[in-house]
Design an enzyme around this catalytic site. Structure first.
Site, short mmCIF file in Angstrom:
data_model
loop_
_atom_site.label_atom_id
_atom_site.label_comp_id
_atom_site.label_asym_id
_atom_site.label_seq_id
_atom_site.Cartn_x
_atom_site.Cartn_y
_atom_site.Cartn_z
N ASP A 12 0.88 -1.16 0.00
CA ASP A 12 0.00 0.00 0.00
C ASP A 12 0.92 1.22 0.00
O ASP A 12 2.07 1.14 -0.43
CB ASP A 12 -0.99 -0.05 1.18
CG ASP A 12 -0.34 0.04 2.55
OD1 ASP A 12 0.91 0.15 2.64
OD2 ASP A 12 -1.08 0.01 3.55
N CYS A 69 2.73 -3.64 3.99
CA CYS A 69 1.88 -2.54 4.44
C CYS A 69 2.52 -2.05 5.74
O CYS A 69 3.66 -2.42 6.04
CB CYS A 69 0.42 -2.98 4.62
SG CYS A 69 0.05 -4.10 5.99
N GLY A 70 1.86 -1.22 6.49
CA GLY A 70 2.46 -0.66 7.69
C GLY A 70 2.99 -1.71 8.65
O GLY A 70 4.13 -1.65 9.10
N THR A 71 2.16 -2.70 8.98
CA THR A 71 2.57 -3.77 9.89
C THR A 71 2.82 -5.09 9.17
O THR A 71 3.39 -6.00 9.76
CB THR A 71 1.50 -4.03 10.96
OG1 THR A 71 0.31 -4.50 10.31
CG2 THR A 71 1.22 -2.79 11.79
N HIS A 102 8.88 -25.16 6.11
CA HIS A 102 7.88 -25.97 6.80
C HIS A 102 6.45 -25.74 6.32
O HIS A 102 5.63 -26.65 6.44
CB HIS A 102 7.94 -25.73 8.31
CG HIS A 102 9.18 -26.28 8.93
ND1 HIS A 102 9.31 -26.40 10.30
CD2 HIS A 102 10.33 -26.74 8.41
CE1 HIS A 102 10.51 -26.91 10.58
NE2 HIS A 102 11.14 -27.12 9.44
N ARG A 136 6.98 -34.75 6.48
CA ARG A 136 5.88 -34.53 7.43
C ARG A 136 5.24 -33.16 7.26
O ARG A 136 4.07 -32.97 7.56
CB ARG A 136 6.36 -34.73 8.87
CG ARG A 136 7.26 -33.62 9.40
CD ARG A 136 7.76 -33.92 10.82
NE ARG A 136 8.38 -32.81 11.44
CZ ARG A 136 9.65 -32.43 11.27
NH1 ARG A 136 10.44 -33.12 10.47
NH2 ARG A 136 10.13 -31.38 11.91
N HIS A 137 6.02 -32.21 6.73
CA HIS A 137 5.48 -30.86 6.52
C HIS A 137 4.45 -30.85 5.38
O HIS A 137 3.50 -30.08 5.41
CB HIS A 137 6.61 -29.87 6.23
CG HIS A 137 7.66 -29.87 7.30
ND1 HIS A 137 7.39 -29.49 8.59
CD2 HIS A 137 8.95 -30.23 7.27
CE1 HIS A 137 8.49 -29.61 9.31
NE2 HIS A 137 9.46 -30.06 8.53
#
Length: 151
Positions: A12, A69-71, A102, A136-137
């Site tokens: 953004d 974006c910001g966070t 993973h 396994r992942h």
């Protein structure tokens, strides 16, 4: 490493400069970068940018995506609403490596107001250098994918 060397990058308005720096760095690593983010600092809505990038990855047009974006949280939430997307927010290199190894993550989200430019590059490198370990992942990733149609 995937045969498709196209990667979508978007954000953004939070930090266009960081996104463009990341795009340049990824291109220097030999990837074809598809930058679909805004070019001005005018306020824009992160959900549409997360969705647009995720659709490029989900369609196979791009192998991977990097979004900001910001966070990093909001744009990641929007991206993860698109079937086939596994996107994680990372603010450290360990997490970026693990979401690929993973969780077979195909998108990376970062918070432009959380981390600096140098760390962002290190996180991108960790993400791009890691490969899915399978085993396994793979069973667990299949369980996540099954949730997309579990209604």
């Amino acid at each position: 490493m995937t045969a498709n060397k196209r990667i979508v990058v978007s954000s953004d308005h939070a930090d266009i400069t960081m996104r463009q720096m990341i795009a340049s760095h990824i291109a220097e690593r030999g990837w074809e970068v598809v930058d679909i983010g805004p070019t001005t600092a005018e306020s824009t809505d992160y959900p549409k940018h997360g969705e647009a990038a995720a659709r490029r990855v989900a369609s196979g047009d791009c192998a991977l995506g990097v979004i900001l974006c910001g966070t990093g949280q909001g744009i990641m939430m929007a991206a993860n609403k698109v079937d086939g997307i596994r996107c994680g927010v990372c603010s450290d290199t360990f997490s970026a490596r693990m979401i690929r190894q993973h969780n077979d993550a195909n998108m990376l989200s970062m918070g432009a107001r959380v981390i600096g430019a140098g760390l962002a590059i290190d996180i991108v490198d960790a993400f791009l250098d890691a490969e899915f370990e399978g085993g396994r992942h793979a069973t667990r990733v299949d369980m996540i994918t099954a949730l997309e149609s579990a209604d």
